[in-house]
Design a protein around this motif. Sequence first.
Motif, PDB file in Angstrom:
ATOM      1  N   ALA A  41     -17.336 -12.145  -4.609  1.00  0.00           N
ATOM      2  CA  ALA A  41     -16.441 -11.077  -5.069  1.00  0.00           C
ATOM      3  C   ALA A  41     -15.940 -10.335  -3.842  1.00  0.00           C
ATOM      4  CB  ALA A  41     -17.197 -10.127  -5.996  1.00  0.00           C
ATOM      5  N   ILE A  42     -14.677  -9.933  -3.856  1.00  0.00           N
ATOM      6  CA  ILE A  42     -14.089  -9.222  -2.715  1.00  0.00           C
ATOM      7  C   ILE A  42     -13.501  -7.907  -3.201  1.00  0.00           C
ATOM      8  CG2 ILE A  42     -12.410  -9.311  -0.842  1.00  0.00           C
ATOM      9  CD1 ILE A  42     -12.479 -12.362  -1.047  1.00  0.00           C
ATOM     10  N   ARG A  43     -13.830  -6.841  -2.503  1.00  0.00           N
ATOM     11  CA  ARG A  43     -13.237  -5.536  -2.763  1.00  0.00           C
ATOM     12  C   ARG A  43     -12.759  -4.949  -1.447  1.00  0.00           C
ATOM     13  NH1 ARG A  43     -13.297  -7.375  -6.932  1.00  0.00           N
ATOM     14  NH2 ARG A  43     -13.995  -6.587  -8.959  1.00  0.00           N
ATOM     15  N   PHE A  44     -11.676  -4.206  -1.527  1.00  0.00           N
ATOM     16  CA  PHE A  44     -11.098  -3.585  -0.341  1.00  0.00           C
ATOM     17  C   PHE A  44     -11.338  -2.086  -0.435  1.00  0.00           C
ATOM     18  CE2 PHE A  44      -9.023  -7.498  -1.405  1.00  0.00           C
ATOM     19  CZ  PHE A  44      -9.015  -8.177  -0.191  1.00  0.00           C
ATOM     20  N   VAL A  45     -12.047  -1.544   0.540  1.00  0.00           N
ATOM     21  CA  VAL A  45     -12.454  -0.141   0.485  1.00  0.00           C
ATOM     22  C   VAL A  45     -11.839   0.598   1.666  1.00  0.00           C
ATOM     23  CG1 VAL A  45     -14.565  -0.550  -0.802  1.00  0.00           C
ATOM     24  CG2 VAL A  45     -14.622  -0.717   1.672  1.00  0.00           C
ATOM     25  N   THR A  46     -11.196   1.707   1.373  1.00  0.00           N
ATOM     26  CA  THR A  46     -10.462   2.393   2.427  1.00  0.00           C
ATOM     27  C   THR A  46     -10.563   3.901   2.296  1.00  0.00           C
ATOM     28  OG1 THR A  46      -8.247   2.746   3.375  1.00  0.00           O
ATOM     29  CG2 THR A  46      -8.348   2.187   1.038  1.00  0.00           C
ATOM     30  N   ASN A  47     -10.602   4.561   3.452  1.00  0.00           N
ATOM     31  CA  ASN A  47     -10.588   6.020   3.516  1.00  0.00           C
ATOM     32  C   ASN A  47      -9.172   6.563   3.648  1.00  0.00           C
ATOM     33  OD1 ASN A  47     -13.233   6.793   3.169  1.00  0.00           O
ATOM     34  ND2 ASN A  47     -13.664   7.150   5.331  1.00  0.00           N
ATOM     35  N   THR A  48      -8.181   5.711   3.611  1.00  0.00           N
ATOM     36  CA  THR A  48      -6.823   6.193   3.835  1.00  0.00           C
ATOM     37  C   THR A  48      -6.446   7.298   2.853  1.00  0.00           C
ATOM     38  OG1 THR A  48      -4.503   5.564   4.100  1.00  0.00           O
ATOM     39  CG2 THR A  48      -5.720   4.480   2.340  1.00  0.00           C
ATOM     40  N   THR A  49      -5.836   8.359   3.384  1.00  0.00           N
ATOM     41  CA  THR A  49      -5.365   9.445   2.527  1.00  0.00           C
ATOM     42  C   THR A  49      -3.885   9.734   2.770  1.00  0.00           C
ATOM     43  OG1 THR A  49      -5.927  11.195   4.121  1.00  0.00           O
ATOM     44  CG2 THR A  49      -7.655  10.501   2.603  1.00  0.00           C
ATOM     45  N   LYS A  50      -3.232   8.904   3.566  1.00  0.00           N
ATOM     46  CA  LYS A  50      -1.826   9.153   3.898  1.00  0.00           C
ATOM     47  C   LYS A  50      -0.859   8.531   2.902  1.00  0.00           C
ATOM     48  CE  LYS A  50       0.118   9.895   7.556  1.00  0.00           C
ATOM     49  NZ  LYS A  50       0.909   9.772   8.790  1.00  0.00           N
ATOM     50  N   GLU A  51      -1.374   7.711   1.989  1.00  0.00           N
ATOM     51  CA  GLU A  51      -0.494   7.098   1.006  1.00  0.00           C
ATOM     52  C   GLU A  51      -1.276   6.795  -0.261  1.00  0.00           C
ATOM     53  OE1 GLU A  51       1.065   3.547   2.787  1.00  0.00           O
ATOM     54  OE2 GLU A  51      -0.904   2.890   3.458  1.00  0.00           O
ATOM     55  N   SER A  52      -0.572   6.753  -1.366  1.00  0.00           N
ATOM     56  CA  SER A  52      -1.210   6.445  -2.647  1.00  0.00           C
ATOM     57  C   SER A  52      -1.616   4.976  -2.666  1.00  0.00           C
ATOM     58  CB  SER A  52      -0.235   6.718  -3.793  1.00  0.00           C
ATOM     59  OG  SER A  52       0.867   5.818  -3.734  1.00  0.00           O
ATOM     60  N   LYS A  53      -2.461   4.638  -3.647  1.00  0.00           N
ATOM     61  CA  LYS A  53      -2.858   3.242  -3.800  1.00  0.00           C
ATOM     62  C   LYS A  53      -1.634   2.361  -4.059  1.00  0.00           C
ATOM     63  CE  LYS A  53      -6.536   2.112  -6.283  1.00  0.00           C
ATOM     64  NZ  LYS A  53      -7.408   1.711  -7.422  1.00  0.00           N
ATOM     65  N   ARG A  54      -0.683   2.877  -4.821  1.00  0.00           N
ATOM     66  CA  ARG A  54       0.543   2.126  -5.120  1.00  0.00           C
ATOM     67  C   ARG A  54       1.311   1.803  -3.841  1.00  0.00           C
ATOM     68  NH1 ARG A  54       4.896   5.663  -8.107  1.00  0.00           N
ATOM     69  NH2 ARG A  54       4.796   6.607  -6.037  1.00  0.00           N
ATOM     70  N   ASP A  55       1.471   2.808  -2.970  1.00  0.00           N
ATOM     71  CA  ASP A  55       2.201   2.591  -1.720  1.00  0.00           C
ATOM     72  C   ASP A  55       1.420   1.688  -0.771  1.00  0.00           C
ATOM     73  OD1 ASP A  55       4.211   4.202  -2.671  1.00  0.00           O
ATOM     74  OD2 ASP A  55       3.558   5.991  -1.585  1.00  0.00           O
ATOM     75  N   LEU A  56       0.103   1.851  -0.762  1.00  0.00           N
ATOM     76  CA  LEU A  56      -0.739   1.008   0.078  1.00  0.00           C
ATOM     77  C   LEU A  56      -0.622  -0.441  -0.336  1.00  0.00           C
ATOM     78  CD1 LEU A  56      -2.951   0.550   2.204  1.00  0.00           C
ATOM     79  CD2 LEU A  56      -4.634   1.182   0.457  1.00  0.00           C
TER      80      LEU A  56
END
Length: 259
Positions: A41-56
Amino acid sequence: MAARRVLKAVLVDLSGTLHIEDSAVPGSQEALKRLRNAPLAIRFVTNTTKESKRDLLERLKKLEFDIAEDEIFTSLTAARNLLEQRQVRPLLLVDDNALHDFKGIPTNDPNAVVIGLAPEHFNYQMMNKAFRLILHGAPLIAIHKGRYYKKKDGLALGPGPFVTGLEYATDTKAIVVGKPETAFFLEALRGIDCKPEETIMIGDDCRDDVAGAQKAGMLGILVKTGKYRAVDEAKINPAPYLTCESFPQAVDHILQHLL
């Protein structure tokens, strides 16, 4: 002993590991395809706060990464979950592009402060407004406390220094929801029937990605892309399970030695 673990899941950091702004780390798209052919199983985990999940997700698709929205778990999602649980009205110190992920959360007459990476809002007036709210009892919620991150033109300050400044000025401690918090890593595993000891994390941040994952019971691979700096691997204890040049090399190791 670590190599004899039964590996069922891989958590992958995004910024600095798969891409840097609008450029992919060389070979990462093909490496991800190879990883998907394994029984993992693969999950992508990120601390990014500069863009929404949609934009990411749109950014990742433009870079030709095969990633689905429900595979991404962000610190913005974790922050929203906490706001809903506590039923508070936040002053949102986040980038305007990230506001979509807080749609529907009431923000009138705020009684909480949420801070992410928001360079356009890190001015005296906004920081002072946050300072006064916290002094009057509003909780300080940090989406994460990253020290810095990698941009094309070099390293740049993360939200951590600004969170720490508010902590110092108000003599309080922030509630941190993103990496390296154990709860963040455990939440990322929800729904994939996998235990921490059956999981490995790949990232470019020795503290937030690797140390955080290993504290949660996972293995951690540190890659020398993104924000990595020489001898980062010596800054945490225990040391990373593995330090390698890039995501493609991390995938090679997993496929050759951990399955």
